[in-house]
Design a protein around this motif. Structure first.
Motif, PDB file in Angstrom:
ATOM      1  N   ASP A  56       0.841  -1.199   0.000  1.00 44.51           N
ATOM      2  CA  ASP A  56       0.000   0.000   0.000  1.00 44.51           C
ATOM      3  C   ASP A  56       0.882   1.256   0.000  1.00 44.51           C
ATOM      4  O   ASP A  56       1.892   1.297  -0.699  1.00 44.51           O
ATOM      5  N   ASP A  57       0.528   2.247   0.801  1.00 48.67           N
ATOM      6  CA  ASP A  57       1.096   3.584   0.680  1.00 48.67           C
ATOM      7  C   ASP A  57       2.587   3.679   0.963  1.00 48.67           C
ATOM      8  O   ASP A  57       3.255   4.579   0.454  1.00 48.67           O
ATOM      9  N   GLN A  58       3.143   2.772   1.776  1.00 45.42           N
ATOM     10  CA  GLN A  58       4.578   2.831   2.054  1.00 45.42           C
ATOM     11  C   GLN A  58       5.415   2.125   0.991  1.00 45.42           C
ATOM     12  O   GLN A  58       6.645   2.159   1.047  1.00 45.42           O
ATOM     13  N   GLY A  59       4.753   1.497   0.048  1.00 45.16           N
ATOM     14  CA  GLY A  59       5.418   1.008  -1.151  1.00 45.16           C
ATOM     15  C   GLY A  59       6.415  -0.118  -0.924  1.00 45.16           C
ATOM     16  O   GLY A  59       6.391  -0.824   0.079  1.00 45.16           O
ATOM     17  N   ILE A  60       7.321  -0.249  -1.894  1.00 47.96           N
ATOM     18  CA  ILE A  60       8.323  -1.316  -1.914  1.00 47.96           C
ATOM     19  C   ILE A  60       9.694  -0.668  -2.074  1.00 47.96           C
ATOM     20  O   ILE A  60       9.944   0.047  -3.047  1.00 47.96           O
ATOM     21  N   ASP A  61      10.579  -0.912  -1.111  1.00 54.21           N
ATOM     22  CA  ASP A  61      11.907  -0.292  -1.096  1.00 54.21           C
ATOM     23  C   ASP A  61      12.927  -1.395  -0.849  1.00 54.21           C
ATOM     24  O   ASP A  61      12.964  -1.986   0.228  1.00 54.21           O
ATOM     25  N   ILE A  62      13.768  -1.673  -1.848  1.00 50.20           N
ATOM     26  CA  ILE A  62      14.663  -2.822  -1.785  1.00 50.20           C
ATOM     27  C   ILE A  62      16.108  -2.401  -2.039  1.00 50.20           C
ATOM     28  O   ILE A  62      16.401  -1.699  -3.010  1.00 50.20           O
ATOM     29  N   THR A  63      16.992  -2.843  -1.148  1.00 50.38           N
ATOM     30  CA  THR A  63      18.438  -2.752  -1.356  1.00 50.38           C
ATOM     31  C   THR A  63      18.997  -4.156  -1.178  1.00 50.38           C
ATOM     32  O   THR A  63      18.900  -4.735  -0.083  1.00 50.38           O
ATOM     33  N   ALA A  64      19.551  -4.723  -2.228  1.00 49.09           N
ATOM     34  CA  ALA A  64      20.012  -6.108  -2.174  1.00 49.09           C
ATOM     35  C   ALA A  64      20.978  -6.371  -3.322  1.00 49.09           C
ATOM     36  O   ALA A  64      21.213  -5.503  -4.167  1.00 49.09           O
ATOM     37  N   GLY A  65      21.511  -7.608  -3.335  1.00 47.58           N
ATOM     38  CA  GLY A  65      22.378  -8.019  -4.436  1.00 47.58           C
ATOM     39  C   GLY A  65      21.547  -8.409  -5.640  1.00 47.58           C
ATOM     40  O   GLY A  65      21.019  -7.557  -6.352  1.00 47.58           O
ATOM     41  N   ALA A  66      21.409  -9.717  -5.876  1.00 48.25           N
ATOM     42  CA  ALA A  66      20.563 -10.193  -6.979  1.00 48.25           C
ATOM     43  C   ALA A  66      19.114 -10.216  -6.507  1.00 48.25           C
ATOM     44  O   ALA A  66      18.796 -10.724  -5.432  1.00 48.25           O
ATOM     45  N   VAL A  67      18.220  -9.675  -7.337  1.00 50.63           N
ATOM     46  CA  VAL A  67      16.800  -9.565  -6.984  1.00 50.63           C
ATOM     47  C   VAL A  67      15.976 -10.131  -8.133  1.00 50.63           C
ATOM     48  O   VAL A  67      16.195  -9.759  -9.296  1.00 50.63           O
ATOM     49  N   SER A  68      15.017 -11.013  -7.811  1.00 46.07           N
ATOM     50  CA  SER A  68      14.183 -11.587  -8.866  1.00 46.07           C
ATOM     51  C   SER A  68      12.716 -11.608  -8.458  1.00 46.07           C
ATOM     52  O   SER A  68      12.381 -11.899  -7.309  1.00 46.07           O
TER      53      SER A  68
END
Length: 198
Positions: A56-68
């Motif tokens: 929802d409103d806080q969304g998706i925030d990703i910090t990582a190596g390989a992401v799928s």
């Protein structure tokens, strides 16, 4: 390794934060019944999603190596999506993004994608080179679209930006696109060479 299955926000409108440092994190579905308020991954060597992701409103925030991502991705209530990937960011052909906020890829890693992206007047931007693995549609309802590095692959890329600005670096430098179709844009620019099949 950390495996998380069927993560929902049924108990309340909350954000889930995962900090795995050099570990592996595998999600099945996220928010299948009730979307999370947000999903934040601050570190992981390998991060995967085998099913749909809804936030929802806080969304998706990703910090990582390989992401799928293997399943579709949704945000609501102006939720944005930002991925800072040091390894390859991969979207399967079924991993279409339907976002009520912007999409930003700003890591050092490359991108492979068979997904289409739609936003509600919000920007879509890729900092690193993108290789298409399927025909893709980027539709932003007047949001800007930016490819800051090469976009390539033997597939058709369609961009519908309305009154938004569309900026490309190079197109097809690694592998020519099968075609490039820009159906609407207020301004359209190419900083480098453009290559597409006949």
């Amino acid at each position: 390794a950390l495996s998380l299955h069927n993560i929902d926000g049924q108990a309340g409108d909350y954000r889930l934060t995962v900090d795995a440092v050099a570990g592996t994190v595998a999600f099945a579905t996220v928010g299948a019944t009730t979307p999370l308020s947000g999903l934040r991954v601050t570190s992981a060597a390998i991060l995967s999603f085998s099913g749909a992701v809804r936030a929802d409103d806080q969304g998706i925030d990703i910090t990582a190596g390989a992401v799928s991502f293997s399943g579709a991705i949704f945000t609501t209530s102006s939720g944005t999506m930002e991925v800072t990937n040091s390894g390859t960011l991969s979207f399967a052909n079924a991993a279409d993004l339907t976002l009520d906020g912007s999409f930003t890829q700003n890591g050092t890693g490359l991108v492979t994608s068979g997904a289409s992206i739609s936003t509600t007047g919000d920007a879509v931007s890729f900092l690193r080179a993108v290789t298409l693995t399927e025909d893709a549609l980027i539709s932003t309802a007047n949001g800007n679209v930016t490819y800051s590095a090469d976009v390539s692959g033997d597939f058709l890329l369609t961009v519908t930006a309305g009154d938004g600005t569309v900026n490309f670096a190079t197109v097809g430098a690694a592998t020519p696109l099968s075609g490039l179709l820009v159906t609407s844009a207020f301004n359209l620019s190419f900083a480098g060479a453009v290559r597409a099949d006949a």
